[in-house]
Scaffold this motif. Structure first.
Motif, PDB file in Angstrom:
ATOM      1  N   ALA A 170     -15.716   6.051  11.571  1.00  0.00           N
ATOM      2  CA  ALA A 170     -14.656   6.973  11.143  1.00  0.00           C
ATOM      3  C   ALA A 170     -14.097   6.464   9.827  1.00  0.00           C
ATOM      4  O   ALA A 170     -14.162   5.264   9.533  1.00  0.00           O
ATOM      5  CB  ALA A 170     -13.559   7.049  12.197  1.00  0.00           C
ATOM      6  N   ARG A 171     -13.529   7.373   9.046  1.00  0.00           N
ATOM      7  CA  ARG A 171     -12.985   6.988   7.734  1.00  0.00           C
ATOM      8  C   ARG A 171     -11.742   7.815   7.429  1.00  0.00           C
ATOM      9  O   ARG A 171     -11.523   8.875   8.004  1.00  0.00           O
ATOM     10  CB  ARG A 171     -14.011   7.212   6.617  1.00  0.00           C
ATOM     11  CG  ARG A 171     -15.175   6.259   6.637  1.00  0.00           C
ATOM     12  CD  ARG A 171     -16.085   6.493   5.462  1.00  0.00           C
ATOM     13  NE  ARG A 171     -17.294   5.698   5.548  1.00  0.00           N
ATOM     14  CZ  ARG A 171     -18.363   5.880   4.782  1.00  0.00           C
ATOM     15  NH1 ARG A 171     -18.367   6.849   3.881  1.00  0.00           N
ATOM     16  NH2 ARG A 171     -19.423   5.117   4.917  1.00  0.00           N
ATOM     17  N   ASN A 172     -10.977   7.316   6.476  1.00  0.00           N
ATOM     18  CA  ASN A 172      -9.883   8.105   5.935  1.00  0.00           C
ATOM     19  C   ASN A 172     -10.443   9.080   4.905  1.00  0.00           C
ATOM     20  O   ASN A 172     -11.305   8.721   4.119  1.00  0.00           O
ATOM     21  CB  ASN A 172      -8.826   7.215   5.292  1.00  0.00           C
ATOM     22  CG  ASN A 172      -9.409   6.295   4.235  1.00  0.00           C
ATOM     23  OD1 ASN A 172     -10.385   5.602   4.488  1.00  0.00           O
ATOM     24  ND2 ASN A 172      -8.808   6.279   3.059  1.00  0.00           N
ATOM     25  N   TYR A 173      -9.985  10.322   4.949  1.00  0.00           N
ATOM     26  CA  TYR A 173     -10.429  11.380   4.021  1.00  0.00           C
ATOM     27  C   TYR A 173      -9.211  12.176   3.628  1.00  0.00           C
ATOM     28  O   TYR A 173      -8.605  12.805   4.492  1.00  0.00           O
ATOM     29  CB  TYR A 173     -11.408  12.319   4.737  1.00  0.00           C
ATOM     30  CG  TYR A 173     -12.862  12.171   4.402  1.00  0.00           C
ATOM     31  CD1 TYR A 173     -13.553  13.196   3.782  1.00  0.00           C
ATOM     32  CD2 TYR A 173     -13.560  11.015   4.717  1.00  0.00           C
ATOM     33  CE1 TYR A 173     -14.906  13.099   3.507  1.00  0.00           C
ATOM     34  CE2 TYR A 173     -14.908  10.905   4.442  1.00  0.00           C
ATOM     35  CZ  TYR A 173     -15.582  11.941   3.843  1.00  0.00           C
ATOM     36  OH  TYR A 173     -16.917  11.845   3.567  1.00  0.00           O
ATOM     37  N   PHE A 174      -8.826  12.217   2.375  1.00  0.00           N
ATOM     38  CA  PHE A 174      -9.239  11.474   1.214  1.00  0.00           C
ATOM     39  C   PHE A 174      -8.116  10.542   0.787  1.00  0.00           C
ATOM     40  O   PHE A 174      -6.971  10.743   1.191  1.00  0.00           O
ATOM     41  CB  PHE A 174      -9.508  12.444   0.043  1.00  0.00           C
ATOM     42  CG  PHE A 174     -10.824  13.154   0.088  1.00  0.00           C
ATOM     43  CD1 PHE A 174     -12.001  12.467  -0.136  1.00  0.00           C
ATOM     44  CD2 PHE A 174     -10.886  14.504   0.328  1.00  0.00           C
ATOM     45  CE1 PHE A 174     -13.213  13.115  -0.133  1.00  0.00           C
ATOM     46  CE2 PHE A 174     -12.096  15.176   0.345  1.00  0.00           C
ATOM     47  CZ  PHE A 174     -13.270  14.486   0.113  1.00  0.00           C
ATOM     48  N   GLU A 175      -8.434   9.599  -0.092  1.00  0.00           N
ATOM     49  CA  GLU A 175      -7.393   8.876  -0.807  1.00  0.00           C
ATOM     50  C   GLU A 175      -6.987   9.715  -2.021  1.00  0.00           C
ATOM     51  O   GLU A 175      -7.857  10.292  -2.691  1.00  0.00           O
ATOM     52  CB  GLU A 175      -7.894   7.503  -1.260  1.00  0.00           C
ATOM     53  CG  GLU A 175      -8.039   6.492  -0.142  1.00  0.00           C
ATOM     54  CD  GLU A 175      -6.700   6.112   0.478  1.00  0.00           C
ATOM     55  OE1 GLU A 175      -5.661   6.250  -0.198  1.00  0.00           O
ATOM     56  OE2 GLU A 175      -6.700   5.689   1.646  1.00  0.00           O
ATOM     57  N   PRO A 176      -5.689   9.813  -2.333  1.00  0.00           N
ATOM     58  CA  PRO A 176      -5.273  10.629  -3.473  1.00  0.00           C
ATOM     59  C   PRO A 176      -5.921  10.168  -4.779  1.00  0.00           C
ATOM     60  O   PRO A 176      -5.908   8.977  -5.106  1.00  0.00           O
ATOM     61  CB  PRO A 176      -3.755  10.421  -3.519  1.00  0.00           C
ATOM     62  CG  PRO A 176      -3.389  10.042  -2.118  1.00  0.00           C
ATOM     63  CD  PRO A 176      -4.543   9.233  -1.606  1.00  0.00           C
ATOM     64  N   VAL A 177      -6.487  11.103  -5.505  1.00  0.00           N
ATOM     65  CA  VAL A 177      -7.148  10.771  -6.764  1.00  0.00           C
ATOM     66  C   VAL A 177      -6.138  10.250  -7.782  1.00  0.00           C
ATOM     67  O   VAL A 177      -6.427   9.328  -8.550  1.00  0.00           O
ATOM     68  CB  VAL A 177      -7.902  11.988  -7.319  1.00  0.00           C
ATOM     69  CG1 VAL A 177      -8.503  11.678  -8.687  1.00  0.00           C
ATOM     70  CG2 VAL A 177      -8.998  12.425  -6.339  1.00  0.00           C
ATOM     71  N   HIS A 178      -4.930  10.822  -7.792  1.00  0.00           N
ATOM     72  CA  HIS A 178      -3.959  10.439  -8.828  1.00  0.00           C
ATOM     73  C   HIS A 178      -3.485   8.997  -8.675  1.00  0.00           C
ATOM     74  O   HIS A 178      -2.899   8.437  -9.603  1.00  0.00           O
ATOM     75  CB  HIS A 178      -2.765  11.400  -8.852  1.00  0.00           C
ATOM     76  CG  HIS A 178      -1.816  11.251  -7.705  1.00  0.00           C
ATOM     77  ND1 HIS A 178      -2.104  11.688  -6.432  1.00  0.00           N
ATOM     78  CD2 HIS A 178      -0.556  10.729  -7.632  1.00  0.00           C
ATOM     79  CE1 HIS A 178      -1.084  11.442  -5.626  1.00  0.00           C
ATOM     80  NE2 HIS A 178      -0.132  10.864  -6.330  1.00  0.00           N
ATOM     81  N   LEU A 179      -3.781   8.379  -7.523  1.00  0.00           N
ATOM     82  CA  LEU A 179      -3.396   6.981  -7.319  1.00  0.00           C
ATOM     83  C   LEU A 179      -4.575   6.023  -7.488  1.00  0.00           C
ATOM     84  O   LEU A 179      -4.426   4.820  -7.265  1.00  0.00           O
ATOM     85  CB  LEU A 179      -2.768   6.814  -5.927  1.00  0.00           C
ATOM     86  CG  LEU A 179      -1.499   7.632  -5.685  1.00  0.00           C
ATOM     87  CD1 LEU A 179      -0.944   7.359  -4.300  1.00  0.00           C
ATOM     88  CD2 LEU A 179      -0.440   7.344  -6.755  1.00  0.00           C
ATOM     89  N   GLN A 180      -5.728   6.555  -7.884  1.00  0.00           N
ATOM     90  CA  GLN A 180      -6.857   5.687  -8.232  1.00  0.00           C
ATOM     91  C   GLN A 180      -6.592   5.060  -9.600  1.00  0.00           C
ATOM     92  O   GLN A 180      -5.887   5.612 -10.445  1.00  0.00           O
ATOM     93  CB  GLN A 180      -8.156   6.493  -8.270  1.00  0.00           C
ATOM     94  CG  GLN A 180      -8.452   7.271  -6.997  1.00  0.00           C
ATOM     95  CD  GLN A 180      -8.806   6.388  -5.824  1.00  0.00           C
ATOM     96  OE1 GLN A 180      -9.353   5.309  -5.992  1.00  0.00           O
ATOM     97  NE2 GLN A 180      -8.492   6.838  -4.616  1.00  0.00           N
ATOM     98  N   ARG A 181      -7.188   3.911  -9.819  1.00  0.00           N
ATOM     99  CA  ARG A 181      -6.873   3.129 -11.033  1.00  0.00           C
ATOM    100  C   ARG A 181      -6.978   3.912 -12.345  1.00  0.00           C
ATOM    101  O   ARG A 181      -6.055   3.831 -13.179  1.00  0.00           O
ATOM    102  CB  ARG A 181      -7.780   1.889 -11.084  1.00  0.00           C
ATOM    103  CG  ARG A 181      -7.529   1.017 -12.310  1.00  0.00           C
ATOM    104  CD  ARG A 181      -8.414  -0.213 -12.317  1.00  0.00           C
ATOM    105  NE  ARG A 181      -8.271  -0.965 -13.560  1.00  0.00           N
ATOM    106  CZ  ARG A 181      -8.937  -2.072 -13.831  1.00  0.00           C
ATOM    107  NH1 ARG A 181      -9.789  -2.568 -12.949  1.00  0.00           N
ATOM    108  NH2 ARG A 181      -8.760  -2.690 -14.986  1.00  0.00           N
ATOM    109  N   PRO A 182      -8.061   4.674 -12.595  1.00  0.00           N
ATOM    110  CA  PRO A 182      -8.144   5.367 -13.890  1.00  0.00           C
ATOM    111  C   PRO A 182      -6.980   6.331 -14.130  1.00  0.00           C
ATOM    112  O   PRO A 182      -6.558   6.521 -15.283  1.00  0.00           O
ATOM    113  CB  PRO A 182      -9.473   6.125 -13.795  1.00  0.00           C
ATOM    114  CG  PRO A 182     -10.278   5.371 -12.796  1.00  0.00           C
ATOM    115  CD  PRO A 182      -9.279   4.898 -11.793  1.00  0.00           C
TER     116      PRO A 182
END
Length: 387
Positions: free
Chosen positions: A325-337
């Protein structure tokens, strides 16, 4: 399944997050292509494109190496540049936003509504009102999250008012329908993806669909190192890319799309089984305007108030039981780039709250009743332990 039987099953079940359905016919097609010696730009590429276009109801389909490549080529064909802005939900796969950065454009994130987890038209209008004052061209990356179509009537009402360009990211939604019309056809162009966890797979691969002949022709040239149709092998009219779909992938895709309706029905049955046996979680909701749901993944929300740490403990517990099982999704705006571009916590409250309590359960076309009951049993145990 009785608890004693379930305890016994604990010793033997391994349930992956996803598993592609590959039939003997699929294998035969791929072997036939291998034996032919024609492994790129062959007849199966055209066959696959024709089947996709016919299935979704588009005039043109251009098969490429990934869904990301399809989205990128759409933006390139529309002359998206550093002078333009792409509005995109943060609750999506990162490629939905990254393709704008490929062309040095601006990315503005829109929040989601909490039920379907698709973009929130109310917040979208707030953003459009602000951007209207800047004079930039505005593009919307309309993502049909997890296979669920967005509310297209609401989006079209805003389009008539603010005049923006719609690109449809239907990479997770092949076959879904909004009021009888297949997704991927609501924008000027749309994209599908065929990674092994999708409804059908080509191994790696994607396709863009459109009714616009100019977009289709330019995309075909750009995927093939900038060679226009009919040009010589070393004649390059544009600065292009190696975004071609190989013949093996196209053949596999052609074999699989011929049974797409059966695949969608089996996945629908699997989703219904989960819905009937899961407790203590918020289940996925399919809105009335969805006349056909093509399930990509089955994502549940843990109860409100669940922390990220608690969610991760539940996922770890499931993994220990052989359940991927996995988390879906991690917020894109909080990714490093995107943090480096100035985005931070608190800017998209619904996205951030939902994202910390979502769990994708094992889901695939041929998942068995036994596997799903095993997942449901242990998810319930995990919630009892950690919440």
């Amino acid at each position: 399944m009785k608890e004693q039987e379930m305890i016994k099953a604990m010793e033997r079940l391994k349930v992956p997050l996803s598993r592609p359905q590959v039939t003997d016919e699929d294998v035969e097609v791929v072997v036939k292509i291998l034996k032919s010696g024609r492994l790129s730009l062959g007849p199966y590429l055209k066959l696959f494109e024709e089947h996709v276009a016919e299935y979704v109801g588009a005039r043109y389909a251009v098969a490429v190496s990934s869904g990301t490549a399809a989205l990128h080529l759409i933006l390139k064909a529309l002359d998206f540049s550093s002078e333009d802005v792409l509005i995109v939900p943060s609750f999506t796969f990162v490629a939905s936003a990254n393709v704008a950065l490929f062309e040095k454009g601006d990315v503005v994130f829109v929040d989601i509504e909490p039920v379907t987890m698709n973009l929130d038209p109310t917040h979208l209008e707030v953003l459009l009102e602000k951007l209207a004052k800047d004079g930039k061209r505005v593009f919307l990356m309309a993502v049909d999250i997890f296979g669920h179509p967005i509310d297209w009537d609401a989006i079209y009402n805003l389009k008539y008012k603010y005049n923006f360009t719609i690109v449809e990211d239907s990479c997770e939604a092949l076959g879904s329908e909004y009021k009888g019309r297949k997704v991927g056809t609501f924008g000027i162009a749309g994209a599908f993806a065929f990674y092994p966890n999708k409804q059908i797979t080509t191994g790696e691969g994607g396709v863009l669909v459109t009714d616009d002949e100019k977009i289709a022709k330019l995309a075909k040239a750009l995927r093939n190192q900038g060679r226009s149709e009919g040009a010589g092998w070393l004649e390059h009219e544009f600065v292009g890319y190696n975004y071609r779909m190989d013949e093996l992938s196209a053949g596999l895709g052609w074999s699989q799309i011929k049974r797409i309706d059966d695949i969608i029905e089996k996945r629908n049955q699997a989703a219904q089984r989960y819905t009937s046996c899961l407790r203590y979680v918020e289940l996925p909701v399919v809105k009335d305007y969805v006349t056909k749901m093509s399930w990509f993944v089955y994502v549940v929300k843990l109860p409100k108030g669940t922390t990220r740490e608690q969610r991760n403990k539940i996922i770890n517990y499931l993994n220990e039981q052989g359940i991927e099982a996995r988390n879906y999704f991690e917020p894109v705006h909080l990714q490093r780039p995107y943090r480096e571009l100035g985005w931070s916590e608190g800017t998209l409250p619904v996205t951030e709250e939902i994202a910390q309590r979502t769990v994708a359960l094992p889901f695939y076309t041929d998942i068995t009743v036994e596997e799903q009951e095993y997942v449901a049993y242990h998810l319930e145990k995990a919630i009892e332990y950690y919440l």
